[in-house]
Design a protein around this motif. Structure first.
Motif, PDB file in Angstrom:
ATOM      1  N   HIS A 148       0.837  -1.161   0.842  1.00  0.00           N
ATOM      2  CA  HIS A 148      -0.227   0.134   0.311  1.00  0.00           C
ATOM      3  C   HIS A 148       1.019   1.793   0.152  1.00  0.00           C
ATOM      4  N   LYS A 149       1.636   1.037   0.695  1.00  0.00           N
ATOM      5  CA  LYS A 149       3.371   2.496   1.430  1.00  0.00           C
ATOM      6  C   LYS A 149       3.517   2.476  -0.543  1.00  0.00           C
ATOM      7  N   GLU A 150       4.198   1.722  -0.951  1.00  0.00           N
ATOM      8  CA  GLU A 150       4.779   1.890  -2.589  1.00  0.00           C
ATOM      9  C   GLU A 150       3.696   1.960  -3.519  1.00  0.00           C
ATOM     10  N   TRP A 151       2.904   1.698  -3.374  1.00  0.00           N
ATOM     11  CA  TRP A 151       1.658   1.784  -4.921  1.00  0.00           C
ATOM     12  C   TRP A 151       1.892   3.477  -4.142  1.00  0.00           C
ATOM     13  N   MET A 152       1.130   3.808  -3.161  1.00  0.00           N
ATOM     14  CA  MET A 152       0.905   5.181  -2.671  1.00  0.00           C
ATOM     15  C   MET A 152       1.900   6.458  -3.137  1.00  0.00           C
ATOM     16  N   ILE A 153       3.167   5.859  -2.856  1.00  0.00           N
ATOM     17  CA  ILE A 153       4.489   6.336  -3.648  1.00  0.00           C
ATOM     18  C   ILE A 153       4.036   7.227  -5.069  1.00  0.00           C
ATOM     19  N   ARG A 154       3.957   5.858  -5.537  1.00  0.00           N
ATOM     20  CA  ARG A 154       3.760   5.744  -7.025  1.00  0.00           C
ATOM     21  C   ARG A 154       2.406   6.015  -7.752  1.00  0.00           C
ATOM     22  N   SER A 155       1.651   6.503  -6.360  1.00  0.00           N
ATOM     23  CA  SER A 155       0.234   7.628  -7.151  1.00  0.00           C
ATOM     24  C   SER A 155       0.253   9.133  -6.997  1.00  0.00           C
ATOM     25  N   TYR A 156       1.503   9.538  -5.591  1.00  0.00           N
ATOM     26  CA  TYR A 156       2.069  10.578  -5.889  1.00  0.00           C
ATOM     27  C   TYR A 156       3.098  11.042  -6.678  1.00  0.00           C
ATOM     28  N   ILE A 157       4.153  10.298  -6.713  1.00  0.00           N
ATOM     29  CA  ILE A 157       5.040  10.534  -8.010  1.00  0.00           C
ATOM     30  C   ILE A 157       3.925  10.799  -9.640  1.00  0.00           C
ATOM     31  N   VAL A 158       2.671  10.173  -9.614  1.00  0.00           N
ATOM     32  CA  VAL A 158       2.263  10.142 -11.205  1.00  0.00           C
ATOM     33  C   VAL A 158       1.440  12.443 -10.613  1.00  0.00           C
ATOM     34  N   THR A 159       0.845  11.875  -9.479  1.00  0.00           N
ATOM     35  CA  THR A 159       0.166  13.348  -9.200  1.00  0.00           C
ATOM     36  C   THR A 159       0.885  14.715  -9.328  1.00  0.00           C
ATOM     37  N   MET A 160       2.284  14.429  -8.642  1.00  0.00           N
ATOM     38  CA  MET A 160       3.383  15.524  -9.539  1.00  0.00           C
ATOM     39  C   MET A 160       3.994  15.683 -10.788  1.00  0.00           C
ATOM     40  N   VAL A 161       3.584  14.636 -11.703  1.00  0.00           N
ATOM     41  CA  VAL A 161       3.793  14.682 -12.922  1.00  0.00           C
ATOM     42  C   VAL A 161       4.338  16.268 -13.526  1.00  0.00           C
ATOM     43  N   PHE A 162       2.215  16.667 -13.468  1.00  0.00           N
ATOM     44  CA  PHE A 162       2.436  18.067 -14.295  1.00  0.00           C
ATOM     45  C   PHE A 162       3.955  18.969 -13.592  1.00  0.00           C
ATOM     46  N   ILE A 163       4.119  18.335 -12.673  1.00  0.00           N
ATOM     47  CA  ILE A 163       4.987  19.349 -11.872  1.00  0.00           C
ATOM     48  C   ILE A 163       6.343  19.225 -12.265  1.00  0.00           C
ATOM     49  N   SER A 164       6.627  17.952 -12.189  1.00  0.00           N
ATOM     50  CA  SER A 164       7.960  17.994 -13.155  1.00  0.00           C
ATOM     51  C   SER A 164       7.944  17.874 -14.554  1.00  0.00           C
ATOM     52  N   PHE A 165       7.126  17.517 -15.275  1.00  0.00           N
ATOM     53  CA  PHE A 165       6.912  18.470 -16.297  1.00  0.00           C
ATOM     54  C   PHE A 165       7.275  19.766 -16.789  1.00  0.00           C
ATOM     55  N   ARG A 166       6.780  20.645 -16.045  1.00  0.00           N
ATOM     56  CA  ARG A 166       6.798  21.884 -16.087  1.00  0.00           C
ATOM     57  C   ARG A 166       8.547  22.016 -15.837  1.00  0.00           C
ATOM     58  N   PHE A 167       9.077  21.464 -14.881  1.00  0.00           N
ATOM     59  CA  PHE A 167      10.205  21.895 -14.324  1.00  0.00           C
ATOM     60  C   PHE A 167      11.050  20.784 -15.928  1.00  0.00           C
ATOM     61  N   PHE A 168      10.705  20.029 -16.478  1.00  0.00           N
ATOM     62  CA  PHE A 168      11.683  19.991 -17.841  1.00  0.00           C
ATOM     63  C   PHE A 168      11.731  20.803 -18.548  1.00  0.00           C
ATOM     64  N   ASN A 169      10.222  20.785 -18.620  1.00  0.00           N
ATOM     65  CA  ASN A 169       9.845  21.708 -19.796  1.00  0.00           C
ATOM     66  C   ASN A 169      10.641  23.700 -19.714  1.00  0.00           C
ATOM     67  N   ASP A 170      10.611  23.820 -19.021  1.00  0.00           N
ATOM     68  CA  ASP A 170      11.100  25.264 -18.686  1.00  0.00           C
ATOM     69  C   ASP A 170      13.153  25.079 -18.562  1.00  0.00           C
ATOM     70  N   TYR A 171      13.688  23.563 -18.671  1.00  0.00           N
ATOM     71  CA  TYR A 171      14.592  23.206 -18.601  1.00  0.00           C
ATOM     72  C   TYR A 171      15.062  23.405 -20.232  1.00  0.00           C
ATOM     73  N   PHE A 172      14.185  22.605 -21.085  1.00  0.00           N
ATOM     74  CA  PHE A 172      14.682  22.201 -22.343  1.00  0.00           C
ATOM     75  C   PHE A 172      14.504  23.665 -23.500  1.00  0.00           C
ATOM     76  N   GLU A 173      13.466  24.693 -22.758  1.00  0.00           N
ATOM     77  CA  GLU A 173      12.598  25.981 -23.094  1.00  0.00           C
ATOM     78  C   GLU A 173      13.688  27.031 -23.048  1.00  0.00           C
ATOM     79  N   ALA A 174      14.489  26.671 -21.750  1.00  0.00           N
ATOM     80  CA  ALA A 174      15.856  28.136 -21.682  1.00  0.00           C
ATOM     81  C   ALA A 174      17.108  26.944 -22.211  1.00  0.00           C
ATOM     82  N   ALA A 175      17.376  26.179 -22.693  1.00  0.00           N
ATOM     83  CA  ALA A 175      17.973  25.636 -23.737  1.00  0.00           C
ATOM     84  C   ALA A 175      17.523  25.397 -25.216  1.00  0.00           C
TER      85      ALA A 175
END
Length: 209
Positions: A148-175
């Motif tokens: 349960h703990k492991e699947w909750m971590i996976r779930s929250y990782i996917v929840t944070m995808v829109f954050i990590s997407f913006r992080f990567f996109n900011d880097y790619f855009e700056a580059a």
């Protein structure tokens, strides 16, 4: 020996608490930054104007999931408020189901106008989002606590995808790497599967059986 194990456990808990706080603060930064671009006016919403209520529902429930996630992981809070932990868990699950369905609708009504691959990326992420949180719920019902703990971590990782997407996109855009259409799908998969892969390495590395 027991004292050393307890100290190691406390150190690990403190480490992950710090990581969780940092992730949460980064999430709040991107949420506050992005919300500045939205408003209940056609000129600010642009292509989202005709689907504004789907967008608002998607953003609201996603933010609820982002906020509730750390409370579910916080051991001190969980141990002292187990009934509240379970109730908040149900709200977390419902929020993700709703925001994922809204994301799917938006994918094939707005993202498709940018490019098919971008719409497909959002749809895949939405499916993974629902599956991971439902697996977290199922393992909790079966009292498989570690799973349960492991699947909750996976779930929250996917929840944070829109954050990590913006992080990567900011880097790619700056580059100056490609246009948004050219890089969006790649960044979407990178933001989703790289964190999931790294988390899986940690799970398997520490697994005793």
């Amino acid at each position: 020996m027991m004292m050393n194990k307890k100290l190691n456990s406390n150190n690990q808990t403190s480490f992950w608490n710090v990581i969780l706080i940092m992730v949460f603060l980064i999430a709040l930064f991107y949420i506050s930054r992005d919300l500045e671009h939205y408003g209940m006016k056609e000129e600010t919403l642009g292509r989202f104007w005709n689907v504004k209520w789907w967008l608002i529902c998607h953003l609201t429930t996603a933010i609820v999931a982002v906020i509730l996630g750390p409370l579910q992981f916080w051991k001190w809070f969980r141990n002292r408020n187990i009934k509240l932990h379970r109730q908040l868990g149900k709200i977390y699950i419902l929020s993700i189901i709703i925001t994922s369905l809204c994301s799917s609708y938006l994918a094939w009504n707005t993202a498709i106008k940018i490019h098919f691959t971008w719409a497909l990326t959002l749809q895949v992420a939405a499916v993974i989002w629902i599956i991971t949180v439902l697996m977290a719920y199922r393992t909790a019902k079966l009292k498989r606590i570690q799973q349960h703990k492991e699947w909750m971590i996976r779930s929250y990782i996917v929840t944070m995808v829109f954050i990590s997407f913006r992080f990567f996109n900011d880097y790619f855009e700056a580059a100056q790497i490609g246009t948004f259409i050219e890089r969006a799908a790649t960044i979407g998969y990178l933001a989703t599967f790289l964190p999931l892969f790294l988390s899986e390495l940690v799970f398997q590395w520490n697994r005793k059986k």
